[in-house]
Design an enzyme around this catalytic site. Structure first.
Site, mmCIF file in Angstrom:
data_model
loop_
_atom_site.group_PDB
_atom_site.id
_atom_site.type_symbol
_atom_site.label_atom_id
_atom_site.label_comp_id
_atom_site.label_asym_id
_atom_site.label_seq_id
_atom_site.Cartn_x
_atom_site.Cartn_y
_atom_site.Cartn_z
ATOM 1 N N ASP A 179 -0.793 3.514 -0.819
ATOM 2 C CA ASP A 179 -1.959 2.658 -1.052
ATOM 3 C C ASP A 179 -1.490 1.206 -1.124
ATOM 4 O O ASP A 179 -0.392 0.927 -1.615
ATOM 5 C CB ASP A 179 -2.624 3.002 -2.384
ATOM 6 C CG ASP A 179 -3.361 4.333 -2.358
ATOM 7 O OD1 ASP A 179 -3.176 5.096 -1.398
ATOM 8 O OD2 ASP A 179 -4.112 4.611 -3.316
ATOM 9 N N HIS A 231 5.335 7.607 0.574
ATOM 10 C CA HIS A 231 5.499 8.876 1.280
ATOM 11 C C HIS A 231 6.070 8.691 2.688
ATOM 12 O O HIS A 231 6.075 7.587 3.230
ATOM 13 C CB HIS A 231 4.141 9.576 1.370
ATOM 14 C CG HIS A 231 3.518 9.861 0.047
ATOM 15 N ND1 HIS A 231 3.496 11.116 -0.522
ATOM 16 C CD2 HIS A 231 2.897 9.038 -0.849
ATOM 17 C CE1 HIS A 231 2.879 11.063 -1.692
ATOM 18 N NE2 HIS A 231 2.506 9.809 -1.913
ATOM 19 N N SER A 263 4.808 -4.096 -6.185
ATOM 20 C CA SER A 263 5.994 -3.806 -5.403
ATOM 21 C C SER A 263 5.626 -3.711 -3.931
ATOM 22 O O SER A 263 4.458 -3.781 -3.565
ATOM 23 C CB SER A 263 6.654 -2.521 -5.902
ATOM 24 O OG SER A 263 5.713 -1.673 -6.518
#
Length: 296
Positions: free
Chosen positions: A113, A169, A256
């Site tokens: 996201d 991921h 981040s």
């Protein structure tokens, strides 16, 4: 004000920024900049705050944070009262069906996201950090041989803010290789900071690894830490085959960034992302969302 592009509504939205006044003060005022250089960018500052976020005492921050930023807790595996600390909440896992993944091998998905930008035909010595500022891939990973593979390739930057799901991921099935940590500072990765600190990604703590993708050639994965990100946690096992969408790791508290580099001729990024990146805008995306296609 930071505006991001909503790909669904095809309109711009103002980003809700956690700690906005603090970030503006530390990166835009003379006194704030001095404090940042003396204290905020240091490992000790982020480490101490990270320790606090691991304590039971930090649980009191969860509900106000959820309310302030309209976080949908229905997607979380844990209920809001089940978290043991703020970091436990911050690194929360989502329900299996919260982020559908396109199984088509030709489709490139977002690794997480966040807010995404992408740049084609990159000059390895002048990769765009933000309009007017650039950095070098060789400086970023300290490995000239690996960097040279991505000449004229594509760079995809996914910025995660504190309100986002903070696990990242794999974008394809394949074999991931060893992780290479590089020590550095802990500047914020918010656009306010990116405009203020030259070569910020090369200054911050970061980790990189190669991924032998089944469909998108060799992909370079880079995770960049930021203010209050005490840890970048890699949960994958090197040289063990993974499936598309498998977890690679997660960030503890703070904003981040994940950066992906693709070889020339391997992928084509969706036109709206490229267009908005050229205009200086990020596109809001979620993990599993289509962001490009394989070059056939």
């Amino acid at each position: 004000m930071i505006q991001v592009y909503n790909r669904t509504t095809k309109s711009y939205e103002e980003e809700l920024i956690a700690g906005k006044k603090y970030i503006e003060w530390t990166y835009e005022s003379p006194v704030g900049k001095t404090i940042t250089e003396l204290i905020a960018k240091k490992k000790l500052f982020s480490k101490l705050y990270g320790k606090y976020c691991d304590t039971k005492l930090s649980k009191s921050k969860i509900s106000p944070f959820v309310d302030s930023f309209n976080i949908d807790m229905a997607m979380s595996k844990k209920k809001i009262n089940e978290f043991k600390s703020f970091n436990d909440f911050f690194t929360r896992e989502l329900n299996f069906d919260a982020r559908p993944i396109n199984s088509d091998n030709n489709i490139l998905i977002s690794p997480g996201d966040g807010r995404i930008t992408a740049y084609e035909d990159i000059d390895l010595d002048n990769i765009i950090q933000i309009k007017g500022l650039t950095y070098s891939l060789k400086e970023l990973i300290n490995d000239d041989n690996v960097a040279s593979k991505y000449k004229n390739g594509i760079c995809v930057v996914l910025r995660l803010c504190p309100t986002d799901y903070h696990r990242f991921h794999f974008i394809d099935s394949g074999i991931p290789y060893e992780n290479h940590p590089i020590k550095g500072h802990y500047y914020s990765v918010n656009p306010i900071a990116l405009k203020s600190v030259p070569k910020l990604f090369c200054e911050n703590k970061r980790e990189w690894s190669l991924f032998k993708s089944d469909n998108f050639k060799d992909v370079l994965h880079i995770e960049v830490g930021a203010t209050c990100v005490g840890s970048i946690i890699q949960t994958y096992s090197p040289r063990v085959r993974v499936n598309k969408g498998d977890e690679k790791g997660y960030f503890k508290f703070g904003g981040s960034t994940t950066i992906l580099f693709f070889e020339q001729g391997s992928i084509e990024i969706d036109a709206d992302i490229i267009e908005q990146s050229k205009l200086g805008f990020e596109c809001k995306v979620i993990f599993g969302e289509n962001i490009g296609t394989k070059v056939l």
